[in-house]
Write a protein that holds these residues in place. Structure first.
Motif, PDB file in Angstrom:
ATOM      1  N   GLU A 215     -50.531  -9.011  62.539  1.00  0.00           N
ATOM      2  CA  GLU A 215     -49.748  -9.680  63.577  1.00  0.00           C
ATOM      3  C   GLU A 215     -48.340  -9.736  63.014  1.00  0.00           C
ATOM      4  O   GLU A 215     -48.105 -10.388  61.987  1.00  0.00           O
ATOM      5  CB  GLU A 215     -50.149 -11.148  63.713  1.00  0.00           C
ATOM      6  CG  GLU A 215     -51.421 -11.451  64.419  1.00  0.00           C
ATOM      7  CD  GLU A 215     -51.694 -12.961  64.249  1.00  0.00           C
ATOM      8  OE1 GLU A 215     -50.774 -13.783  64.508  1.00  0.00           O
ATOM      9  OE2 GLU A 215     -52.814 -13.293  63.800  1.00  0.00           O
ATOM     10  N   ALA A 216     -47.401  -9.091  63.687  1.00  0.00           N
ATOM     11  CA  ALA A 216     -46.067  -9.003  63.098  1.00  0.00           C
ATOM     12  C   ALA A 216     -44.993  -9.420  64.083  1.00  0.00           C
ATOM     13  O   ALA A 216     -45.091  -9.131  65.290  1.00  0.00           O
ATOM     14  CB  ALA A 216     -45.804  -7.574  62.629  1.00  0.00           C
ATOM     15  N   ARG A 217     -43.984 -10.111  63.582  1.00  0.00           N
ATOM     16  CA  ARG A 217     -42.830 -10.413  64.438  1.00  0.00           C
ATOM     17  C   ARG A 217     -41.550 -10.495  63.603  1.00  0.00           C
ATOM     18  O   ARG A 217     -41.607 -10.591  62.361  1.00  0.00           O
ATOM     19  CB  ARG A 217     -43.033 -11.681  65.249  1.00  0.00           C
ATOM     20  CG  ARG A 217     -43.238 -12.950  64.455  1.00  0.00           C
ATOM     21  CD  ARG A 217     -43.175 -14.201  65.345  1.00  0.00           C
ATOM     22  NE  ARG A 217     -41.800 -14.621  65.553  1.00  0.00           N
ATOM     23  CZ  ARG A 217     -41.430 -15.868  65.839  1.00  0.00           C
ATOM     24  NH1 ARG A 217     -42.342 -16.815  65.992  1.00  0.00           N
ATOM     25  NH2 ARG A 217     -40.155 -16.186  65.995  1.00  0.00           N
ATOM     26  N   GLU A 218     -40.443 -10.426  64.317  1.00  0.00           N
ATOM     27  CA  GLU A 218     -39.151 -10.560  63.637  1.00  0.00           C
ATOM     28  C   GLU A 218     -38.612 -11.962  63.849  1.00  0.00           C
ATOM     29  O   GLU A 218     -38.687 -12.488  64.955  1.00  0.00           O
ATOM     30  CB  GLU A 218     -38.154  -9.527  64.214  1.00  0.00           C
ATOM     31  CG  GLU A 218     -38.555  -8.099  63.911  1.00  0.00           C
ATOM     32  CD  GLU A 218     -37.566  -7.084  64.502  1.00  0.00           C
ATOM     33  OE1 GLU A 218     -36.341  -7.231  64.277  1.00  0.00           O
ATOM     34  OE2 GLU A 218     -38.025  -6.157  65.188  1.00  0.00           O
ATOM     35  N   TYR A 219     -38.069 -12.535  62.791  1.00  0.00           N
ATOM     36  CA  TYR A 219     -37.429 -13.856  62.870  1.00  0.00           C
ATOM     37  C   TYR A 219     -35.916 -13.673  62.738  1.00  0.00           C
ATOM     38  O   TYR A 219     -35.449 -13.196  61.704  1.00  0.00           O
ATOM     39  CB  TYR A 219     -37.911 -14.754  61.724  1.00  0.00           C
ATOM     40  CG  TYR A 219     -39.319 -15.274  61.912  1.00  0.00           C
ATOM     41  CD1 TYR A 219     -40.420 -14.431  61.738  1.00  0.00           C
ATOM     42  CD2 TYR A 219     -39.540 -16.593  62.269  1.00  0.00           C
ATOM     43  CE1 TYR A 219     -41.713 -14.911  61.922  1.00  0.00           C
ATOM     44  CE2 TYR A 219     -40.832 -17.084  62.448  1.00  0.00           C
ATOM     45  CZ  TYR A 219     -41.915 -16.234  62.275  1.00  0.00           C
ATOM     46  OH  TYR A 219     -43.182 -16.710  62.451  1.00  0.00           O
ATOM     47  N   PRO A 220     -35.172 -14.073  63.765  1.00  0.00           N
ATOM     48  CA  PRO A 220     -33.713 -13.976  63.641  1.00  0.00           C
ATOM     49  C   PRO A 220     -33.214 -14.972  62.585  1.00  0.00           C
ATOM     50  O   PRO A 220     -33.847 -16.015  62.376  1.00  0.00           O
ATOM     51  CB  PRO A 220     -33.200 -14.384  65.020  1.00  0.00           C
ATOM     52  CG  PRO A 220     -34.397 -14.553  65.891  1.00  0.00           C
ATOM     53  CD  PRO A 220     -35.599 -14.682  65.030  1.00  0.00           C
ATOM     54  N   THR A 221     -32.113 -14.635  61.929  1.00  0.00           N
ATOM     55  CA  THR A 221     -31.451 -15.605  61.043  1.00  0.00           C
ATOM     56  C   THR A 221     -30.038 -15.798  61.577  1.00  0.00           C
ATOM     57  O   THR A 221     -29.511 -14.913  62.252  1.00  0.00           O
ATOM     58  CB  THR A 221     -31.366 -15.098  59.591  1.00  0.00           C
ATOM     59  OG1 THR A 221     -30.598 -13.888  59.590  1.00  0.00           O
ATOM     60  CG2 THR A 221     -32.729 -14.826  59.006  1.00  0.00           C
ATOM     61  N   GLU A 222     -29.448 -16.936  61.275  1.00  0.00           N
ATOM     62  CA  GLU A 222     -28.129 -17.213  61.847  1.00  0.00           C
ATOM     63  C   GLU A 222     -27.064 -16.398  61.130  1.00  0.00           C
ATOM     64  O   GLU A 222     -26.705 -16.690  59.996  1.00  0.00           O
ATOM     65  CB  GLU A 222     -27.828 -18.705  61.743  1.00  0.00           C
ATOM     66  CG  GLU A 222     -26.890 -19.145  62.854  1.00  0.00           C
ATOM     67  CD  GLU A 222     -26.630 -20.640  62.803  1.00  0.00           C
ATOM     68  OE1 GLU A 222     -27.622 -21.404  62.726  1.00  0.00           O
ATOM     69  OE2 GLU A 222     -25.445 -21.022  62.816  1.00  0.00           O
ATOM     70  N   GLY A 223     -26.584 -15.376  61.794  1.00  0.00           N
ATOM     71  CA  GLY A 223     -25.516 -14.567  61.205  1.00  0.00           C
ATOM     72  C   GLY A 223     -26.010 -13.457  60.306  1.00  0.00           C
ATOM     73  O   GLY A 223     -25.215 -12.657  59.809  1.00  0.00           O
ATOM     74  N   GLY A 224     -27.324 -13.384  60.077  1.00  0.00           N
ATOM     75  CA  GLY A 224     -27.861 -12.328  59.222  1.00  0.00           C
ATOM     76  C   GLY A 224     -28.840 -11.465  59.999  1.00  0.00           C
ATOM     77  O   GLY A 224     -29.092 -11.706  61.184  1.00  0.00           O
ATOM     78  N   PRO A 225     -29.405 -10.446  59.348  1.00  0.00           N
ATOM     79  CA  PRO A 225     -30.379  -9.594  60.028  1.00  0.00           C
ATOM     80  C   PRO A 225     -31.737 -10.300  60.128  1.00  0.00           C
ATOM     81  O   PRO A 225     -31.969 -11.321  59.476  1.00  0.00           O
ATOM     82  CB  PRO A 225     -30.466  -8.382  59.100  1.00  0.00           C
ATOM     83  CG  PRO A 225     -30.136  -8.910  57.752  1.00  0.00           C
ATOM     84  CD  PRO A 225     -29.166 -10.044  57.946  1.00  0.00           C
TER      85      PRO A 225
END
Lengths: 451, 451
Positions: free
Chosen positions: B54-64
């Protein structure tokens, strides 16, 4: 009242002299770039010849010609030798110049252009004094010699051998070296010699390649090593710890100290100009000036090791380098001090640190305030400016005095010349004030009479 | 004999895995240039999903984005967390590469391309272990989590906040961090944590502008001042003189020292590689290794002041800067050590020296050799390589261990991964040996079984 007439004649001749200075300053004689040296040397030779000097060019091995000229009016009269150089400093950054550095301009009571102060203006100013004497009396009151080299701005690498090979023609009763300057409010300044300089690069190499700094627990670090070596050279108050360093250093005489007591030197002005909050040696102007003139120094002019750009790099460097400038006061000689330094580093266990002296050959030199040329300069100041000059026992900078005082045996002074403390030597917008050009020329004309 | 079948299955799957690694390495994901980060993150997420996570992307503030994936096979089974990063170092100097860094190639038993070792190869190698288990048993024997960030090569500026905000999903019984490596002759190596790093810039400014060095007798010199300040920090043998510096430093246990006694570490090899004639701490390999691992360091990574180009410049500079790298051993924390450093400089009279810590947040971390993940790694080594690994109590470099050990509370190790001591991390011609890729994957597959 011949001298008065001569001084008036200097004023009448000024405009024409400034036109000649423009011609001279149009040569882009940057010695660092080996530019325009042959044509400038030829121009100087012609100029001397046109003004009544026997003039010729002396080739140097691998360097540009030295121009020598003499006008012997009477063998029984004293002889004054004038040293100048026809080369100039590079002009970059060009965008900071308000005018073309090689298209000289007169504006706002000033002459602008590369070399006008250092030292093309001085040669023309001195020739103006000669012209004034010739116009009034047919000839100057003493014998005159000019020696003009083309590599002063790169450390005079070929001039020493010229001097050693031509001592006879350089003989004189006194010499003036380059220009010197006026204080901001106009007081002329003279200096009776100069400090010498020993400039060395110290290199610590502890590996053939940089290492990742995670290995620093076991890998030697050249910056630390160089710092430990440097710490054996000088204490926090500036005193040099190399054994015997001060042995030969000339100490102040009562007469020299009297000159300093009457100096207009102001440390406050320097502080403001530099943004320095505290000087080494406190706030007493006389003490600071004494220190400035009589203290040998050990200065870190440059230090580099490892990564020095923005941000972080985790590196244990392989090499560290420092550029160290030792200023020597009169009687201290480069070679002897260098030997002491080498011996000291070896004794302290830093024999692995490479010690490379720069080629610079400028030695310290000082002459007695009783020398004929000093007296003539002081009297000439009263004639030309109506007051005594500011007198410093010697210049804190290095100059060509050593060649004349020590090699040829001619006592030499500097100043006041054509420039002032805002002349921007070596910097953009080099300029001289027309009043100093006239004052300097009158001073020379008067010195001729007072020698 | 499931594990044996799985290890054989790793071998059969290697070619396909290497093709996937080629695809992954074709992304020019240079984080210093913010290049190709979104598409590489998406590729990693798809890859995890294709392999049953189970995979997802987590945004970071100002980063990738950070990519997180998990495969929970059984809640009663242990969970292993694997940390990697999908970004790589810049490739310059490009002319030193024998091949296009982003067109990966297999040649001479090696895989060549930027990122193959650090750390794109590790993710694919770990997925190969997962694939082998899924092929033989339908699923891995434990729960697995991946966390893959995109800014490790620029100091993980946004990863700390991701970790703090997502402690729950990162919980596990053990973690592996990036890769680690193999010794030249093939011995696998593991490290039970890492040193931390406190990187500071020290700046001495003694004036607003440079001065001519002839004024050095009275003008302060920032390089000398900085050198005097530095001399209060560390002695010639590398011992740090800041009071209380060593207070928190973890000391070796008998068990850790036993690991070091059996180490294959050879200082002779390093000497040859670096061209160093003498190490700090002598020539005894065991003592040097102990020093390397347990000694906090204070390293001058960079020093600059004044004129540093060829030739001479007679200048008394206005500014001197040093970049200092303090390596901290486990239990020493950045903030506390920085406070000690500040206090010390103030006490010694160097409060005028500006002290600027770098943003780098990598803290020291160490775990017990009795931790489950360590035992699994050692047993896995015997399974995969037929021998015990070289064990270092922690890495001498700084890494992400602190985020997991200290923030989430998951004991973490590094190694052996896919690389070897000739992998040219951060340098041209980055490469891994195919045997290490296979060995690393077998080791992971075995670790899954031994957790």
């Amino acid at each position: 009242m011949t001298l008065e007439d001569v001084l008036l004649q200097v004023e009448s001749g000024t405009d024409k002299a400034l036109e000649t200075l423009k011609e001279y300053c149009r040569f882009p004689t940057i010695s660092a770039h080996k530019k325009a040296q042959p044509e400038t040397a030829a121009f100087v030779r012609r100029l001397l010849a046109e003004n009544g000097f026997e003039a010729r060019e002396y080739p140097t091995e691998g360097g540009p010609n030295v121009v020598f000229g003499q006008m012997m009016v009477d063998e029984r009269k004293p002889t004054l030798l004038m040293y100048q150089h026809y080369d100039v400093q590079p002009v970059d950054p060009l965008n900071e110049w308000k005018r073309d550095p090689f298209d000289p301009t007169i504006q706002d009571g000033k002459f602008w252009g590369r070399g006008c102060g250092d030292t093309k203006g001085n040669l023309i100013m001195q020739l103006l004094a000669v012209q004034a004497w010739r116009a009034v009396e047919g000839r100057p009151p003493i014998n005159l010699k000019f020696v003009v080299e083309g590599e002063e701005e790169v450390g005079s690498p070929h001039f020493a051998s010229f001097v050693h090979a031509n001592k006879e023609i350089l003989k004189a009763d006194g010499a003036t070296i380059e220009g010197g300057d006026h204080l901001h409010e106009g007081t002329p300044k003279i200096e009776l010699g100069c400090k010498g300089i020993l400039y060395v690069e110290m290199v610590s190499r502890t590996a053939s390649v940089d290492q990742h700094s995670s290995y620093a627990a076991i890998a030697p670090n050249p910056a630390w090593r160089l710092i430990h070596a440097l710490m054996t050279l000088r204490d926090a108050k500036g005193r040099i710890k190399v054994p015997g360093w001060y042995e030969d250093a000339r100490r102040p005489t009562a007469r020299e100290l009297r000159f300093l007591k009457s100096s207009l030197f102001s440390s406050q002005a320097l502080k403001g100009f530099w943004g320095v909050s505290e000087f080494i040696g406190g706030d007493n102007d006389f003490e600071l000036l004494r220190r400035l003139i009589y203290s040998p120094t050990c200065t870190i002019c440059g230090f580099v090791s490892g990564y020095i750009e923005q941000g972080t790099k985790t590196v244990n460097p392989a090499v560290a380098k420092a550029k160290i400038d030792f200023r020597l006061v009169p009687n201290m000689k480069q070679e002897k001090q260098l030997a002491k330094l080498r011996e000291h580093l070896k004794t302290k266990g830093f024999g692995d640190i490479e010690l490379m002296p720069a080629a610079e050959k400028l030695e310290s030199a000082a002459i007695s305030p009783s020398a004929r040329v000093v007296k003539a300069a002081i009297k000439g100041s009263i004639d030309a400016y109506g007051r005594e000059p500011e007198v410093w026992p010697w210049s804190i900078g290095a100059s060509a005095h050593g060649f004349f005082n020590e090699v040829v045996g001619v006592p030499s002074i500097s100043g006041p010349g054509v420039s002032y403390d805002g002349s921007n030597f070596h910097a953009p917008n080099e300029n001289i004030r027309l009043t100093d050009f006239v004052g300097g020329s009158k001073h020379m004309a008067a010195m001729f009479a007072r020698m």
